[in-house]
Design a protein around this motif. Structure first.
Motif, PDB file in Angstrom:
ATOM      1  N   HIS A  90      -6.266  -1.437 -13.392  1.00 60.43           N
ATOM      2  CA  HIS A  90      -5.665  -1.781 -12.304  1.00 60.43           C
ATOM      3  C   HIS A  90      -4.633  -0.618 -11.942  1.00 60.43           C
ATOM      4  CE1 HIS A  90      -6.603  -6.340 -12.224  1.00 60.43           C
ATOM      5  NE2 HIS A  90      -7.199  -5.877 -13.125  1.00 60.43           N
ATOM      6  N   ASP A  91      -4.233   0.028 -12.852  1.00 59.97           N
ATOM      7  CA  ASP A  91      -3.383   1.125 -12.531  1.00 59.97           C
ATOM      8  C   ASP A  91      -4.206   2.254 -11.628  1.00 59.97           C
ATOM      9  OD1 ASP A  91      -1.461   0.169 -14.290  1.00 59.97           O
ATOM     10  OD2 ASP A  91      -2.399   1.150 -16.023  1.00 59.97           O
ATOM     11  N   GLU A  92      -5.336   2.478 -12.048  1.00 59.04           N
ATOM     12  CA  GLU A  92      -6.215   3.510 -11.213  1.00 59.04           C
ATOM     13  C   GLU A  92      -6.207   3.010  -9.776  1.00 59.04           C
ATOM     14  OE1 GLU A  92      -9.517   5.936 -12.952  1.00 59.04           O
ATOM     15  OE2 GLU A  92     -10.707   4.576 -12.041  1.00 59.04           O
ATOM     16  N   MET A  93      -6.688   1.670  -9.626  1.00 61.38           N
ATOM     17  CA  MET A  93      -6.954   1.026  -8.315  1.00 61.38           C
ATOM     18  C   MET A  93      -5.822   1.182  -7.429  1.00 61.38           C
ATOM     19  SD  MET A  93      -9.931   0.499  -7.342  1.00 61.38           S
ATOM     20  CE  MET A  93     -11.236   1.276  -8.119  1.00 61.38           C
ATOM     21  N   ALA A  94      -4.513   0.831  -8.210  1.00 63.18           N
ATOM     22  CA  ALA A  94      -3.276   0.880  -7.438  1.00 63.18           C
ATOM     23  C   ALA A  94      -2.682   2.113  -6.933  1.00 63.18           C
ATOM     24  CB  ALA A  94      -2.211   0.104  -8.208  1.00 63.18           C
ATOM     25  N   ALA A  95      -3.200   3.255  -7.537  1.00 65.30           N
ATOM     26  CA  ALA A  95      -2.821   4.523  -7.526  1.00 65.30           C
ATOM     27  C   ALA A  95      -3.386   5.337  -6.433  1.00 65.30           C
ATOM     28  CB  ALA A  95      -2.742   5.296  -8.807  1.00 65.30           C
ATOM     29  N   VAL A  96      -4.638   4.996  -5.997  1.00 61.87           N
ATOM     30  CA  VAL A  96      -5.557   5.529  -5.067  1.00 61.87           C
ATOM     31  C   VAL A  96      -5.922   4.828  -4.040  1.00 61.87           C
ATOM     32  CG1 VAL A  96      -6.083   7.673  -6.527  1.00 61.87           C
ATOM     33  CG2 VAL A  96      -7.229   5.567  -6.625  1.00 61.87           C
ATOM     34  N   ASP A  97      -6.077   5.124  -2.820  1.00 55.80           N
ATOM     35  CA  ASP A  97      -6.452   4.400  -1.730  1.00 55.80           C
ATOM     36  C   ASP A  97      -8.057   4.628  -1.598  1.00 55.80           C
ATOM     37  OD1 ASP A  97      -4.559   3.146  -0.486  1.00 55.80           O
ATOM     38  OD2 ASP A  97      -3.689   4.856   0.281  1.00 55.80           O
ATOM     39  N   ILE A  98      -8.815   3.886  -2.749  1.00 52.81           N
ATOM     40  CA  ILE A  98     -10.207   4.077  -2.628  1.00 52.81           C
ATOM     41  C   ILE A  98     -10.734   2.565  -2.281  1.00 52.81           C
ATOM     42  CG2 ILE A  98     -10.454   6.281  -3.631  1.00 52.81           C
ATOM     43  CD1 ILE A  98     -11.120   4.448  -6.283  1.00 52.81           C
ATOM     44  N   GLU A  99     -11.931   2.518  -1.957  1.00 54.68           N
ATOM     45  CA  GLU A  99     -12.543   0.867  -2.031  1.00 54.68           C
ATOM     46  C   GLU A  99     -12.407   0.418  -3.360  1.00 54.68           C
ATOM     47  OE1 GLU A  99     -16.596  -1.014  -0.719  1.00 54.68           O
ATOM     48  OE2 GLU A  99     -16.339   1.176   0.314  1.00 54.68           O
ATOM     49  N   ILE A 100     -12.051  -0.924  -3.275  1.00 53.53           N
ATOM     50  CA  ILE A 100     -11.868  -1.516  -4.460  1.00 53.53           C
ATOM     51  C   ILE A 100     -13.163  -2.101  -5.026  1.00 53.53           C
ATOM     52  CG2 ILE A 100     -10.546  -3.222  -5.810  1.00 53.53           C
ATOM     53  CD1 ILE A 100      -8.574  -2.810  -3.558  1.00 53.53           C
ATOM     54  N   HIS A 101     -13.565  -1.622  -6.188  1.00 55.64           N
ATOM     55  CA  HIS A 101     -14.901  -2.214  -6.777  1.00 55.64           C
ATOM     56  C   HIS A 101     -14.446  -3.040  -7.914  1.00 55.64           C
ATOM     57  CE1 HIS A 101     -17.481   0.515  -4.295  1.00 55.64           C
ATOM     58  NE2 HIS A 101     -16.673   1.641  -4.654  1.00 55.64           N
ATOM     59  N   ASN A 102     -15.564  -3.614  -8.172  1.00 57.61           N
ATOM     60  CA  ASN A 102     -15.614  -4.736  -9.648  1.00 57.61           C
ATOM     61  C   ASN A 102     -14.321  -5.387  -9.891  1.00 57.61           C
ATOM     62  OD1 ASN A 102     -18.139  -3.745 -10.017  1.00 57.61           O
ATOM     63  ND2 ASN A 102     -17.148  -1.741 -10.986  1.00 57.61           N
ATOM     64  N   PHE A 103     -13.606  -5.769  -8.716  1.00 61.67           N
ATOM     65  CA  PHE A 103     -12.354  -6.598  -8.777  1.00 61.67           C
ATOM     66  C   PHE A 103     -12.632  -8.037  -8.113  1.00 61.67           C
ATOM     67  CE2 PHE A 103      -8.471  -4.290 -10.105  1.00 61.67           C
ATOM     68  CZ  PHE A 103      -9.080  -3.055 -10.833  1.00 61.67           C
ATOM     69  N   ASN A 104     -12.470  -9.011  -8.630  1.00 61.51           N
ATOM     70  CA  ASN A 104     -12.725 -10.479  -7.768  1.00 61.51           C
ATOM     71  C   ASN A 104     -11.541 -10.577  -6.991  1.00 61.51           C
ATOM     72  OD1 ASN A 104      -9.838 -11.580  -8.976  1.00 61.51           O
ATOM     73  ND2 ASN A 104     -11.137 -12.261 -10.849  1.00 61.51           N
ATOM     74  N   SER A 105     -11.546 -11.610  -6.033  1.00 63.55           N
ATOM     75  CA  SER A 105     -10.790 -11.647  -4.738  1.00 63.55           C
ATOM     76  C   SER A 105      -9.151 -11.744  -5.017  1.00 63.55           C
ATOM     77  CB  SER A 105     -11.130 -12.833  -3.811  1.00 63.55           C
ATOM     78  OG  SER A 105     -10.933 -13.945  -4.762  1.00 63.55           O
ATOM     79  N   MET A 106      -8.862 -12.131  -6.004  1.00 61.62           N
ATOM     80  CA  MET A 106      -7.410 -12.576  -6.433  1.00 61.62           C
ATOM     81  C   MET A 106      -7.031 -11.173  -7.206  1.00 61.62           C
ATOM     82  SD  MET A 106      -6.832 -15.661  -8.899  1.00 61.62           S
ATOM     83  CE  MET A 106      -7.915 -15.091 -10.087  1.00 61.62           C
ATOM     84  N   ALA A 107      -7.946 -10.331  -7.953  1.00 62.66           N
ATOM     85  CA  ALA A 107      -7.416  -9.156  -8.311  1.00 62.66           C
ATOM     86  C   ALA A 107      -7.289  -8.281  -7.086  1.00 62.66           C
ATOM     87  CB  ALA A 107      -8.180  -8.717  -9.431  1.00 62.66           C
ATOM     88  N   ARG A 108      -8.288  -8.143  -6.529  1.00 59.22           N
ATOM     89  CA  ARG A 108      -8.215  -7.406  -5.049  1.00 59.22           C
ATOM     90  C   ARG A 108      -7.038  -7.531  -4.356  1.00 59.22           C
ATOM     91  NH1 ARG A 108     -10.253  -6.667   0.021  1.00 59.22           N
ATOM     92  NH2 ARG A 108     -11.175  -4.844   0.220  1.00 59.22           N
ATOM     93  N   SER A 109      -6.911  -8.779  -3.900  1.00 55.78           N
ATOM     94  CA  SER A 109      -5.641  -9.036  -3.016  1.00 55.78           C
ATOM     95  C   SER A 109      -4.266  -8.474  -3.834  1.00 55.78           C
ATOM     96  CB  SER A 109      -5.306 -10.313  -2.415  1.00 55.78           C
ATOM     97  OG  SER A 109      -5.974 -11.260  -3.400  1.00 55.78           O
ATOM     98  N   ALA A 110      -4.023  -8.601  -5.259  1.00 52.41           N
ATOM     99  CA  ALA A 110      -2.701  -8.321  -5.871  1.00 52.41           C
ATOM    100  C   ALA A 110      -3.094  -6.725  -5.824  1.00 52.41           C
ATOM    101  CB  ALA A 110      -2.988  -8.645  -7.414  1.00 52.41           C
ATOM    102  N   ILE A 111      -4.022  -5.985  -6.063  1.00 49.78           N
ATOM    103  CA  ILE A 111      -3.924  -4.455  -5.820  1.00 49.78           C
ATOM    104  C   ILE A 111      -3.590  -4.218  -4.530  1.00 49.78           C
ATOM    105  CG2 ILE A 111      -5.405  -2.455  -5.985  1.00 49.78           C
ATOM    106  CD1 ILE A 111      -4.971  -3.398  -8.501  1.00 49.78           C
ATOM    107  N   LEU A 112      -4.246  -4.635  -3.371  1.00 50.44           N
ATOM    108  CA  LEU A 112      -3.772  -4.419  -2.021  1.00 50.44           C
ATOM    109  C   LEU A 112      -2.214  -4.735  -1.965  1.00 50.44           C
ATOM    110  CD1 LEU A 112      -6.489  -5.620   0.345  1.00 50.44           C
ATOM    111  CD2 LEU A 112      -5.911  -3.247  -0.411  1.00 50.44           C
ATOM    112  N   TRP A 113      -1.645  -5.696  -2.304  1.00 48.18           N
ATOM    113  CA  TRP A 113      -0.335  -6.021  -2.295  1.00 48.18           C
ATOM    114  C   TRP A 113       0.548  -4.655  -3.076  1.00 48.18           C
ATOM    115  CZ3 TRP A 113       3.499  -7.023  -6.068  1.00 48.18           C
ATOM    116  CH2 TRP A 113       4.684  -7.606  -5.773  1.00 48.18           C
ATOM    117  N   THR A 114      -0.016  -4.607  -4.443  1.00 43.70           N
ATOM    118  CA  THR A 114       0.784  -3.618  -5.341  1.00 43.70           C
ATOM    119  C   THR A 114       0.646  -2.187  -4.579  1.00 43.70           C
ATOM    120  OG1 THR A 114      -0.211  -4.805  -7.143  1.00 43.70           O
ATOM    121  CG2 THR A 114       0.483  -2.685  -7.521  1.00 43.70           C
TER     122      THR A 114
END
Ligand code: ZN
Length: 269
Positions: A90-114
């Protein structure tokens, strides 16, 4: 004897001679935390519980952010510990603007928010975190010792035993699944899950420890989870810590994060 099990004569000496920092007379009690997931109330309660138990140093195994409502506050609190901190998925996905892989929809929206919430400094901080920490007596990673950047899970006793071949230190610590366990291996092929919340570290065994999750436990226990490694007593202790879940839930709802992220905290799933 398998080479990874040749600790019989040296472990006690190694433990007694090792320090994470500086010259200190007393032996250490290391608080090991993981998967905080931007849950500040859980983090504060956990750090207090560890401190009350005598923790004098810390290791953070990653996933400081994601899911929860206080990413910047949790990052700042972790920085204050001045301890080894590892990168989680989650740290990795929050820190870079790349496409989000292997995250469910809840995790994905939380990353976009983060991504919208974290400061540029904290984004850079998350991006700079390493995958592995090791010293002469312990190994630490967020996901798996073999390929931490792949974010695989260790969910069976067989895969846990296999993972012991991927590092050489007596004890390996990890998080990622949010389900705590102590694996005690008596040989490369044999091991068992210790059910008790405290165990004595044996010099002729090796260990893989999932420290559980501070901010989003998933083992049907809503209390925060962490581990205290006492190098003086040679014990590993799992702590469960209560905190005011309703405060975190309200923040999640106020932030318009997915409602289920609030609900799941009170049942621990
Ligand atoms: Zn996590």
């Amino acid at each position: 004897m398998h080479k990874l099990f040749q600790f019989d004569i040296n472990l006690t000496k190694v433990l007694k001679s090792s320090r994470l920092q500086g010259n200190r007379d007393e032996l250490m009690r290391i608080g090991i935390i993981s998967d905080i997931h931007a849950n500040l109330e859980a983090l504060e309660a956990t750090l207090k519980a560890l401190s009350d138990q005598g923790a004098d140093s810390y290791i953070c195994l990653g996933d400081i952010v994601g899911y929860g409502p206080n990413p910047n506050e949790c990052i700042e609190r972790i920085k204050e510990l001045k301890c080894p901190v590892l990168k989680g998925n989650h740290d990795e996905m929050a820190a870079v603007d790349i496409e989000i892989h292997n995250f469910n929809s809840m995790a994905r929206s939380a990353i976009l928010w983060t991504r919208d919430q974290i400061t540029p400094e904290n984004r850079e901080y998350l991006n700079s975190l390493p995958y592995i920490y090791q010293n002469e007596f312990l190994f630490a990673v967020h996901s798996t010792p073999a390929k931490p950047e792949n974010w695989d899970y260790i969910l069976t006793i067989e895969s846990a035993l296999d993972a012991l071949h991927d590092f050489t230190e007596p004890i390996g610590f990890m998080g990622h699944s949010h389900s705590p366990f102590f694996l005690e291996a008596t040989s490369p092929e044999h091991g068992y899950i210790v059910r008790e919340n405290i165990l004595s570290v044996k010099s002729d065994c090796r260990y893989l420890v999932n420290v559980g999750s501070v901010g989003q436990p998933r083992d049907n226990n809503a209390r925060s989870c962490c581990v205290l490694y006492d190098l003086d007593e040679h014990t590993l202790q799992r702590l469960r810590v209560s905190y005011d879940i309703s405060v975190t839930q309200k923040k999640i709802l106020d932030a318009d994060l997915p409602v289920l992220l609030a609900h799941r905290l009170e049942t621990g799933y």
